[in-house]
Design a protein around this motif. Sequence first.
Motif, PDB file in Angstrom:
ATOM      1  N   LEU A 538       0.750  -0.883   0.010  1.00 11.87           N
ATOM      2  CA  LEU A 538      -0.422   0.084  -0.100  1.00 11.87           C
ATOM      3  C   LEU A 538       0.555   1.065   0.151  1.00 11.87           C
ATOM      4  O   LEU A 538       0.644   2.412  -0.424  1.00 11.87           O
ATOM      5  N   GLY A 539       2.209   1.051   0.974  1.00 15.15           N
ATOM      6  CA  GLY A 539       2.309   2.017   1.076  1.00 15.15           C
ATOM      7  C   GLY A 539       4.065   2.289  -0.562  1.00 15.15           C
ATOM      8  O   GLY A 539       2.903   4.057  -0.803  1.00 15.15           O
ATOM      9  N   GLN A 540       3.971   1.373  -1.024  1.00 12.87           N
ATOM     10  CA  GLN A 540       4.576   1.441  -2.589  1.00 12.87           C
ATOM     11  C   GLN A 540       4.310   2.019  -3.131  1.00 12.87           C
ATOM     12  O   GLN A 540       4.180   3.321  -4.274  1.00 12.87           O
ATOM     13  N   GLU A 541       2.465   1.267  -3.555  1.00  9.01           N
ATOM     14  CA  GLU A 541       1.524   2.312  -3.886  1.00  9.01           C
ATOM     15  C   GLU A 541       1.358   3.788  -4.128  1.00  9.01           C
ATOM     16  O   GLU A 541       1.384   4.246  -4.912  1.00  9.01           O
ATOM     17  N   ALA A 544       4.120   5.307  -5.277  1.00  9.88           N
ATOM     18  CA  ALA A 544       4.125   5.629  -6.379  1.00  9.88           C
ATOM     19  C   ALA A 544       3.238   6.176  -7.688  1.00  9.88           C
ATOM     20  O   ALA A 544       3.131   7.378  -8.730  1.00  9.88           O
ATOM     21  N   LEU A 545       2.144   6.989  -6.381  1.00 13.56           N
ATOM     22  CA  LEU A 545       0.831   7.953  -7.018  1.00 13.56           C
ATOM     23  C   LEU A 545       1.668   9.331  -7.226  1.00 13.56           C
ATOM     24  O   LEU A 545       1.496  10.238  -7.519  1.00 13.56           O
ATOM     25  N   GLY A 549       2.074  11.630 -10.389  1.00 14.80           N
ATOM     26  CA  GLY A 549       1.203  12.496 -10.071  1.00 14.80           C
ATOM     27  C   GLY A 549       2.109  14.330 -10.017  1.00 14.80           C
ATOM     28  O   GLY A 549       1.789  14.573 -10.618  1.00 14.80           O
ATOM     29  N   PHE A 550       3.725  13.615  -9.494  1.00 12.98           N
ATOM     30  CA  PHE A 550       4.716  14.744  -9.844  1.00 12.98           C
ATOM     31  C   PHE A 550       5.322  15.483 -10.816  1.00 12.98           C
ATOM     32  O   PHE A 550       5.488  15.722 -11.097  1.00 12.98           O
ATOM     33  N   ILE A 551       5.725  13.935 -11.152  1.00 18.19           N
ATOM     34  CA  ILE A 551       6.458  13.376 -12.949  1.00 18.19           C
ATOM     35  C   ILE A 551       4.985  13.425 -14.229  1.00 18.19           C
ATOM     36  O   ILE A 551       5.191  14.617 -15.100  1.00 18.19           O
TER      37      ILE A 551
END
Length: 967
Positions: A538-541, A544-545, A549-551
């Motif tokens: 969950l933390g990895q997901e 990743a979000l 969202g930043f890139i």
Amino acid sequence: MIALIVAHFALAACAGPLVHRLGRRAFIVLALPPAAATVWAFTRWDTVASSGADTWSWQWIPDYGVALDLRLDALAELMVLLAAGVGALVLLYCASYFTDDTPQLGRFAGNLLAFAGAMLALVLADDLITLYVFWELTTVFSYLLIGHGSEHRHSRRSALQALVVTTFGGLAMLVGFLILGQAAGTYRISAIVADPPETTLAVSVAVVLVLCGALSKSAIWPFSMWLPNAMAAPTPVSAYLHAAAMVKAGVYLVARLAPAFADVPVWKPVVLVLGGATMLLGGWRALRLNDLKLVLAYGTVSQLGFLTLLAGTGNRNAALAAAAMILGHALFKAPLFLVTGIVDHAAGTRDLRRLSGVGRSLPYVAGVAVLAAASMAALPPLLGFAAKEAAFEALLHGSAADRWALAVVVAGSALTTAYSLRFVWGAFARKPGVPDTPVHRVGWAFLAPPALLAVLGLVLGPGVGWTDRLLGAYADTFPADGKPYHLALWHGFGLALLLSALAWAAGAVLFLGRAHVTRLSRRIAWPTADSVFGHLLLGQERLALQVTGFIQRGSLSVYLATTLLVMLAGQLAVLVVDTPWDGAVRPRLWDNPLQGAVAALTCAAALLCLTVRRRMKAVVLAGLTGYGAALLFVVQGAPDLALTQFCVETVSMIVFVLVLRRMPVHFQETVSTWRRAARIPMALAAAATIGVGMWVAAAARTAEPAGAAMVREVADHGLKDVVATILVDLRAWDTMGESAVLAAAAIGVTSLIYLHRRSEGTMVQEELRGRTAWSLSAHHSSRLPQGDEAAPERSWLAAGATLAPEHRSIVFEVVARLLFHPILVLSVYLLFCAESLPGGGFVAGLVAGLALITRYLAGGRFELAEAAPLQPGLFTGLGLFISTGVGLLGLADGTVLHAFTYNGHLPVFGKYHLGTPVLFDFGVYLLVLGVVLDIVRALGAKIDRQIERAAGVLTPEGGPEAGGTPR
């Protein structure tokens, strides 16, 4: 050996039809390959028990030392008997466990038998790379088996968890294998064990990486969370994969490599500490669970920790005990899982709080369970007792670390006794206040497989000496340390027997105080590894979000600028540090002035792209730059490349045009002045860097060009076209890989268009009740002459009636119809002339695709459907099948992609030449044709249909509807 492995996979491929025809009785047929492997292994018993070995080797790619090596020695013999013997019994058990109407039973049966074949090949592999291939195959098949009930979320999650954990461990193991192979100078496992490489930092790192793979496969802490969750699989899967096969693969690898690497400093701390911790943690957790399968699952985790500790100890007696314990564990854990399936089948539950009095209703089932549980608790006179006594003796007379490990093993054995009692009591005892559980009768065929395994555990207790020669042959690969231990049921009274009695007594106390133990266990319970794994995912997901969202800002210009900046920084750093231009030949502007003129025109077209605001103009100008590159190939004397570039550029421009129909006419992105000022120098710098890099790379050549050798090689075979020969013969491996990538890319692109399924019915003209997409953008003019309806009319296109009159171009239709077949003939000519003239399967497939595109542009999607009524996937799949089949045909001569040629003479045509490279190229031709057709249907016909549906001119169900006249 290889025949037995192939038989498993061949019959697994036929499992679907067999189950469809025979129902659950098909499992009896599917049990034949593992049964045959068991019989074969027994016939080789004397050879391997005398420290001999049976080997089989096939040189796959001799020049690179790539071979498929199989070897049957004492350890492999033990594992083959377990993997094949237990596998055959589990398949027979499935014939009673499932019903004829069980969903997807054929797929399950095929996956289970294929897993058995992969496991058989894994334990026979004598090559690190071969072992890794079959290691990952067991991972894939276990994923499919655990996730068999894919309609349940828990099954999907458990299968994915097992796949992730074991795959990452396998990748780490692969890196370790590569390091070990390079350090040892060979990938043959028997050679590495006989003469291990010197212990260096690289070897130590490799050992740790290999242990990561082994420990993750055998569910050793901290990788143990996947095995209990894998109990979501059907019970036969648990009995086979998690008792006798898959989880034993890690223990097997530790046992296989221990003679060579047990003295590496990092080996024992990892194996002893993690193995001991797993034995205690798994056993303690099993004491507070109420699901019988979970009790066995955590008991399996505990036992796997014990097996890993023994196999990795690194002395002769411990290795003998480990081998005996591997055999004993399979003979008591597999029947316990199978008995659990019988209880669940008969009573409808596995919850020990709801089960009561089952032992009275199913006395024979209870007897089998008691036998197996007694062996698991190491009670005499069963095999589990003899193996546990051997383990105590080995650790008792070992090093100081071994004696510390002995204390952990005694504590773990007490836990084993406790959860063994908990299982038997929970499944079969009558409990106060709980009504007797109603059960149905159990047939003898259902009970026979677990009963046979449990009876073997009873027989091999007093008869454990029969296995001493075989297991001792493996143990003798370790250096002798003191008096060698021999397996026997009774070694007299001693400290080992006292420790066993202590473990039994402590286990009985834990069971009697189970209520207090359960409360204490839940009170001091740490977060489970499963919850930790879930929080990590969950933390990895979430991370990743956040990063996405930043890139990912949705701006292609930002993405391109980021890519160019990274490339620019890396290239400039290398150029500045290495100064590779020192001594490089000064570049020439051109070889002849015509190249300069073409390059200038190409650059002019590229610069004009910056000035236009209409997307269509930009596409045309970008296409001109591609045609300019093709002209440069022509001037340079590379007709093959030029022809390919022309075709690719033409198809690309058409695809762009099809996409632009759903996009605004003008560019809508507004660029500020400062952004434009920043983009110009960035683009110029990137172009200059790429140019300098190409010059430096070309000038850095020190070896003679390979072109002359290629020309001679091609001429020796009586051919002329060097490029085509390289693609389909000399470098056919690359072409095959690129073909697969091309097919995958086409599938990915079209999948974005076909959101639900790749076809929505057939493209028949009757589904249209109005104008086509190409006619919706204009108003029908009533002033156009309609002509005499009685006059004869020539239809140049098969689907011309679907076009509005004001949008029809008779000239284009006539030209398209007249040129369609000549273009197809041209594509076939380009295919078959490639050995001596420019052409080849790739460019021929593009030309054939252009013929179909012409029909589509002239008449729309219905015309395309008439011209190509077959699905694109048929061409793509058939092309891959032909290319791969031709490649495998070379195995008849000993190597993949070996070319066969035949020269003959025909009375009318004269001499002719046939070669398998032409067939290979034909596969490429079909694949490229399928890809082009797939893209045109996705970006052309599919979008047309979406437009028509939005305009309401399609019938509701895609069929004919009264009142609508297609035009």
